[in-house]
Design an enzyme around this catalytic site. Sequence first.
Site, PDB file in Angstrom:
ATOM      1  N   TYR A   2      61.141  37.602  49.545  1.00  0.00           N
ATOM      2  CA  TYR A   2      60.595  37.827  48.336  1.00  0.00           C
ATOM      3  C   TYR A   2      58.835  38.269  48.536  1.00  0.00           C
ATOM      4  CZ  TYR A   2      59.164  37.285  43.691  1.00  0.00           C
ATOM      5  OH  TYR A   2      58.504  37.404  42.311  1.00  0.00           O
ATOM      6  N   ASN A  60      63.177  32.561  43.575  1.00  0.00           N
ATOM      7  CA  ASN A  60      63.359  33.908  44.304  1.00  0.00           C
ATOM      8  C   ASN A  60      64.863  34.195  44.085  1.00  0.00           C
ATOM      9  OD1 ASN A  60      60.845  33.615  45.012  1.00  0.00           O
ATOM     10  ND2 ASN A  60      61.332  33.232  47.072  1.00  0.00           N
ATOM     11  N   GLU A  64      64.560  66.815  20.605  1.00  0.00           N
ATOM     12  CA  GLU A  64      63.266  67.122  21.792  1.00  0.00           C
ATOM     13  C   GLU A  64      62.661  65.977  22.200  1.00  0.00           C
ATOM     14  OE1 GLU A  64      60.142  69.845  19.754  1.00  0.00           O
ATOM     15  OE2 GLU A  64      61.913  70.377  18.607  1.00  0.00           O
ATOM     16  N   SER A  68      57.168  70.955   9.167  1.00  0.00           N
ATOM     17  CA  SER A  68      55.590  71.135   9.879  1.00  0.00           C
ATOM     18  C   SER A  68      54.694  70.898   8.616  1.00  0.00           C
ATOM     19  CB  SER A  68      55.480  72.636  10.231  1.00  0.00           C
ATOM     20  OG  SER A  68      54.305  73.145  10.383  1.00  0.00           O
ATOM     21  N   LYS A 113      59.590  75.458   8.237  1.00  0.00           N
ATOM     22  CA  LYS A 113      60.055  74.863   9.372  1.00  0.00           C
ATOM     23  C   LYS A 113      61.018  73.712   9.215  1.00  0.00           C
ATOM     24  CE  LYS A 113      58.303  75.695  13.209  1.00  0.00           C
ATOM     25  NZ  LYS A 113      59.056  76.227  14.073  1.00  0.00           N
ATOM     26  N   HIS A 121      74.320  81.600  33.624  1.00  0.00           N
ATOM     27  CA  HIS A 121      72.900  81.996  33.478  1.00  0.00           C
ATOM     28  C   HIS A 121      72.326  82.581  32.062  1.00  0.00           C
ATOM     29  CE1 HIS A 121      73.914  83.248  37.765  1.00  0.00           C
ATOM     30  NE2 HIS A 121      75.187  83.388  37.238  1.00  0.00           N
TER      31      HIS A 121
HETATM   32  N1  ARG Z   1      58.354  35.913  37.861  1.00  0.00           N
HETATM   33  C1  ARG Z   1      58.734  36.017  39.077  1.00  0.00           C
HETATM   34  C2  ARG Z   1      59.563  37.448  39.331  1.00  0.00           C
HETATM   35  O1  ARG Z   1      59.816  37.750  38.256  1.00  0.00           O
HETATM   36  C3  ARG Z   1      59.842  34.884  39.803  1.00  0.00           C
HETATM   37  C4  ARG Z   1      59.756  34.703  41.221  1.00  0.00           C
HETATM   38  C5  ARG Z   1      58.676  34.254  41.603  1.00  0.00           C
HETATM   39  N2  ARG Z   1      58.568  33.734  42.972  1.00  0.00           N
HETATM   40  C6  ARG Z   1      57.496  33.381  43.601  1.00  0.00           C
HETATM   41  N3  ARG Z   1      57.782  32.638  44.485  1.00  0.00           N
HETATM   42  N4  ARG Z   1      56.329  33.572  43.191  1.00  0.00           N
HETATM   43  O2  ARG Z   1      59.715  37.994  40.302  1.00  0.00           O
END
Ligand code: ARG
Length: 488
Positions: free
Chosen positions: A330, A116, A303, A290, A296, A162
């Site tokens: 997380y 995390n 674009e 084209s 063209k 404009h």
């Molecule tokens: N692959 C996960 C992500 O990108 C990494 C973290 C995952 N952590 C967990 N506790 N499942 O977020």
Amino acid sequence: MASEQKSWQARIGEATDAIAQSFVESISYDWRLYKHDIAGSIAHATMLAKVKLITDADLGAIVAGLKQIEAEIDRDGPKWAGFKPELEDIHMCVESALTERIGEPGRKLHTGRSRNDQVAFDLAIWIADSSHDLDRAVSDLQRAFIALAERSRDIVMPSFTHLQRAQPIVAGAEALAWVSMLFRDQNRLLRLQPGFGEGAEDCPLGAGAIAGTSLPIDRSIVAEEFTFHWESLSRTNSIELTASRDVACDFVYACAMISQHLSRWAEQWIIYMTTEFGFIKIADRYTTSSSMMPQKRNPDMLELIRGRCGNVYGDLFALMTILKGLPIGYNRDLQEDKRIVFRAYDTVSSCLTMAAAIVNSASYDKERIEPTLDRGFLDATSLAEYLVTKGIPFRTAHHIVGTLVARCEKEGKHALSQLSVEAFNEVIDASTSAQSQIANHKSQIQVTDDVYTCLGAHNVVKRYQSAGAAGGKPFEEQLKAWKERLEI
Ligand code: ARG
């Protein structure tokens, strides 16, 4: 295979279902983080050794193993044998390959760390590097516009508000308008590079899974190495650092703004490339034709630059929507951030490269612009300002010039310079005497032949005086300032 079992297999009774495995994996795209993941792991291990959670020998083995893995991925790219979907992501693939190679010390690397905080850190430093890359690509495009401005300093063209003819400008000043827009994009990118601008984020590594760790790690060592805001580590919050993706939002927003600017420029030139305008010429190699209409010559690349802005806006809204209402801590939803961040970067980076190539091949078409320069009364404001210098209040001068333009149109004249001095004075007289009756004094302002020096687009652009103006000395000063800034 036992060696490829996930670390949590002791807790989760059965192997992950095959469908679930391919659903949950991110290695197919987050492998791009490998250099940052490895750099973070080396810094983390160095810290672990400094606080004596691992030995110097462990550290030596870890660093050597990680460097070897990095060299292999440099060589094999996404085809590297260690990228195994069953290991889910870059963090687990690298750690597992390390342990396969060096054994026991590899099993110590994840001390005081979680995926995390690891992923939040990897992404932040990937974004810092990529912001630097985009910054360089923006500079290349700015250089292309500056060169165009230099080639176009003697071309006078109409400007538009404009989309109607407004005031005359030096074509080079319009080229510099894009440079100035892109400069703000650079400032946004600068703030994403830790240690550079203000607002660089706190270092997520060391926040653990959510609550930090009971082990005596020293977060300042990693933070300092990557020039995060480490002085304030004591107020950073481990819960928030693993849960937030502000840096990713800022980055994708910066990308969206670059796209917005590129799309406006592309649209401007698409209009200028029409037969109706014909103001801009770009090299044939940046056009297509084209399959049916043989005559063209289409600006497809422009674009696509205009169109791809839609994708980057989509990326910004996808990310913002993923984060909406997400509980703190997380959540796996956050894994989607990388898909979005990489896509926004790839789109913007290729658009910037394409744009610079097109601008380097472009020129304002003087032959097409010049013949209609005396249409649209581009010099009307200049005349009003000339009358101001003769002592007429601006509102009265505005009224006088409006009357003169209407008179031209009535008499079938297309330019103010076709009027005689007598005609100017007649209208000035009528307007100023009406005004002076109200003000109860008689003013007698008259113009001479001198009035023609403020008329005609070429004369007008030479008269601009205000800083940043689109002609004359202010334009030359702008050009000089940008050249100095970009060391051209
Ligand atoms: N692959 C996960 C992500 O990108 C990494 C973290 C995952 N952590 C967990 N506790 N499942 O977020």
